[in-house]
Design a protein around this motif. Sequence first.
Motif, PDB file in Angstrom:
ATOM      1  N   ASN A 174      -0.941  17.049  35.647  1.00 48.09           N
ATOM      2  CA  ASN A 174      -0.686  17.402  34.148  1.00 48.09           C
ATOM      3  C   ASN A 174      -0.090  15.653  34.285  1.00 48.09           C
ATOM      4  OD1 ASN A 174      -0.722  19.695  34.816  1.00 48.09           O
ATOM      5  ND2 ASN A 174       0.940  20.035  35.434  1.00 48.09           N
ATOM      6  N   PHE A 233       1.691  14.091  30.141  1.00 47.48           N
ATOM      7  CA  PHE A 233       2.520  14.454  28.686  1.00 47.48           C
ATOM      8  C   PHE A 233       2.840  12.879  28.168  1.00 47.48           C
ATOM      9  CE2 PHE A 233       2.688  18.983  29.979  1.00 47.48           C
ATOM     10  CZ  PHE A 233       2.665  18.988  31.435  1.00 47.48           C
ATOM     11  N   TYR A 268       4.672  12.362  24.329  1.00 43.71           N
ATOM     12  CA  TYR A 268       5.637  12.814  23.293  1.00 43.71           C
ATOM     13  C   TYR A 268       5.933  11.952  22.338  1.00 43.71           C
ATOM     14  CZ  TYR A 268       6.903  16.685  27.091  1.00 43.71           C
ATOM     15  OH  TYR A 268       6.829  17.410  28.156  1.00 43.71           O
ATOM     16  N   LEU A 314       5.726  17.232  21.682  1.00 47.69           N
ATOM     17  CA  LEU A 314       5.117  17.054  22.825  1.00 47.69           C
ATOM     18  C   LEU A 314       3.124  17.278  21.401  1.00 47.69           C
ATOM     19  CD1 LEU A 314       3.482  17.347  25.453  1.00 47.69           C
ATOM     20  CD2 LEU A 314       2.931  19.224  25.042  1.00 47.69           C
ATOM     21  N   PHE A 369      -1.364  16.710  25.793  1.00 49.34           N
ATOM     22  CA  PHE A 369      -0.874  16.948  27.891  1.00 49.34           C
ATOM     23  C   PHE A 369      -2.570  17.175  27.885  1.00 49.34           C
ATOM     24  CE2 PHE A 369      -1.371  21.763  28.724  1.00 49.34           C
ATOM     25  CZ  PHE A 369      -1.733  22.077  27.449  1.00 49.34           C
ATOM     26  N   TYR A 401      -4.558  18.926  32.078  1.00 46.20           N
ATOM     27  CA  TYR A 401      -4.320  18.996  33.217  1.00 46.20           C
ATOM     28  C   TYR A 401      -4.588  18.949  34.141  1.00 46.20           C
ATOM     29  CZ  TYR A 401      -7.309  22.534  31.071  1.00 46.20           C
ATOM     30  OH  TYR A 401      -8.437  22.895  30.042  1.00 46.20           O
ATOM     31  N   LYS A 461      -3.729  20.257  22.870  1.00 46.28           N
ATOM     32  CA  LYS A 461      -2.364  19.967  21.426  1.00 46.28           C
ATOM     33  C   LYS A 461      -1.625  20.491  22.183  1.00 46.28           C
ATOM     34  CE  LYS A 461      -6.322  19.854  18.196  1.00 46.28           C
ATOM     35  NZ  LYS A 461      -6.513  20.863  16.996  1.00 46.28           N
ATOM     36  N   ASP A 467       2.337  20.377  20.049  1.00 47.05           N
ATOM     37  CA  ASP A 467       3.325  20.623  18.787  1.00 47.05           C
ATOM     38  C   ASP A 467       2.965  19.481  17.683  1.00 47.05           C
ATOM     39  OD1 ASP A 467       5.707  21.814  21.020  1.00 47.05           O
ATOM     40  OD2 ASP A 467       4.715  22.566  20.724  1.00 47.05           O
ATOM     41  N   LEU A 489       6.651   8.537  24.738  1.00 46.41           N
ATOM     42  CA  LEU A 489       7.290   8.675  25.932  1.00 46.41           C
ATOM     43  C   LEU A 489       5.921   9.544  26.742  1.00 46.41           C
ATOM     44  CD1 LEU A 489      10.384   9.913  25.418  1.00 46.41           C
ATOM     45  CD2 LEU A 489      10.230   8.037  26.703  1.00 46.41           C
ATOM     46  N   GLN A 547       9.201  16.844  35.046  1.00 44.16           N
ATOM     47  CA  GLN A 547       8.722  15.627  35.006  1.00 44.16           C
ATOM     48  C   GLN A 547       8.947  14.317  34.823  1.00 44.16           C
ATOM     49  OE1 GLN A 547       6.799  16.301  30.392  1.00 44.16           O
ATOM     50  NE2 GLN A 547       6.407  18.698  31.070  1.00 44.16           N
ATOM     51  N   PHE A 549       8.822  10.297  33.730  1.00 43.96           N
ATOM     52  CA  PHE A 549       8.610   9.949  32.224  1.00 43.96           C
ATOM     53  C   PHE A 549       8.521   8.533  32.592  1.00 43.96           C
ATOM     54  CE2 PHE A 549       9.141  12.706  28.727  1.00 43.96           C
ATOM     55  CZ  PHE A 549       9.823  13.481  29.189  1.00 43.96           C
ATOM     56  N   TYR A 589      17.323  17.147  31.004  1.00 44.33           N
ATOM     57  CA  TYR A 589      17.110  16.001  31.375  1.00 44.33           C
ATOM     58  C   TYR A 589      18.504  14.553  30.991  1.00 44.33           C
ATOM     59  CZ  TYR A 589      12.628  16.471  32.942  1.00 44.33           C
ATOM     60  OH  TYR A 589      11.595  17.398  33.415  1.00 44.33           O
ATOM     61  N   GLY A 607      12.584   6.006  30.044  1.00 45.95           N
ATOM     62  CA  GLY A 607      12.539   7.434  29.888  1.00 45.95           C
ATOM     63  C   GLY A 607      13.509   8.425  30.079  1.00 45.95           C
ATOM     64  N   PRO A 608      13.702   9.670  29.828  1.00 48.28           N
ATOM     65  CA  PRO A 608      14.254  10.453  30.426  1.00 48.28           C
ATOM     66  C   PRO A 608      14.293  10.901  32.254  1.00 48.28           C
ATOM     67  CG  PRO A 608      13.277  11.558  28.338  1.00 48.28           C
ATOM     68  CD  PRO A 608      12.546  10.428  28.584  1.00 48.28           C
ATOM     69  N   PHE A 638      15.334  13.600  34.976  1.00 49.65           N
ATOM     70  CA  PHE A 638      15.405  14.608  35.482  1.00 49.65           C
ATOM     71  C   PHE A 638      17.204  14.981  36.329  1.00 49.65           C
ATOM     72  CE2 PHE A 638      15.015  19.155  36.421  1.00 49.65           C
ATOM     73  CZ  PHE A 638      15.062  19.137  37.857  1.00 49.65           C
ATOM     74  N   TYR A 666       0.777  24.820  32.239  1.00 47.37           N
ATOM     75  CA  TYR A 666       0.578  23.768  32.590  1.00 47.37           C
ATOM     76  C   TYR A 666       1.754  22.917  32.906  1.00 47.37           C
ATOM     77  CZ  TYR A 666      -3.728  24.978  32.158  1.00 47.37           C
ATOM     78  OH  TYR A 666      -5.523  25.956  32.210  1.00 47.37           O
ATOM     79  N   LYS A 710       4.269  23.049  30.188  1.00 46.20           N
ATOM     80  CA  LYS A 710       4.142  22.365  29.145  1.00 46.20           C
ATOM     81  C   LYS A 710       5.864  22.538  28.528  1.00 46.20           C
ATOM     82  CE  LYS A 710       3.254  23.777  25.280  1.00 46.20           C
ATOM     83  NZ  LYS A 710       2.325  24.299  23.844  1.00 46.20           N
ATOM     84  N   LEU A 711       6.339  21.722  28.221  1.00 47.35           N
ATOM     85  CA  LEU A 711       8.152  21.719  28.337  1.00 47.35           C
ATOM     86  C   LEU A 711       8.611  21.770  26.715  1.00 47.35           C
ATOM     87  CD1 LEU A 711       9.905  19.254  31.117  1.00 47.35           C
ATOM     88  CD2 LEU A 711       9.311  22.064  30.924  1.00 47.35           C
TER      89      LEU A 711
END
Lengths: 115, 115
Positions: A31, A33, A35, A45, A48, A50, A57, A59, A90, A104, A106, B36, B43-44, B46, B100, B102-103
Amino acid sequence: DVKVTQSSRYLVKRTGEKVFLECVQDMDHENMFWYRQDPGLGLRLIYFSYDVKMKEKGDIPEGYSVSREKKERFSLILESASTNQTSMYLCASSWSGRARLYEQYFGPGTRLTVT
Amino acid sequence: DQQVKQNSPSLSVQEGRISILNCDYTNSMFDYFLWYKKYPAEGPTFLISISSIKDKNEDGRFTVFLNKSAKHLSLHIVPSQPGDSAVYFCAATKGGGTSYGKLTFGQGTILTVHP
């Protein structure tokens, strides 16, 4: 250590230009992503993926597209940059295994300014 | 429609005291929550997570509490250290294969720990 790299730390582009932001991860994550981070709005987001060639798509996909031709690389494309796309971008990646699906990793971010 | 909200933009705490960061969510389908931490120009990363089947998860100085009935979670840092000064993001996700990983992120809270 998981490493997510982004092609540029800072980028300045003009309105109407086509902009490519590249992201590469070295941990064989399924995966990936994209952002954007804006003050007071947190991380939102954009898109993303997979799997290779698969994309979904998020948001706020308007004005953006993505490409994932190889598993390790995920590109964000601004077809015609506008000033309201000035932001911190990001990239993140994660595994698909059930136990580790949600964490995730980053990259350092790309600060894009559109003038 | 902000499904994950961090209503305090900033928090200031003395070194050695407890820091409590709060997060509220509206989507009852969320069943996994993460925190995060983000330093400037990085970057962020975890920090800690919790599943909806638990109400507390602890990792060293960091504890996350989940109150499902109130749709509220909090991050406690005890004792707070100057190196904890950063932006903290709360995130949530729905389980299941089609998510997947998604956060959905909150807006972030800037924590400042004074020596």
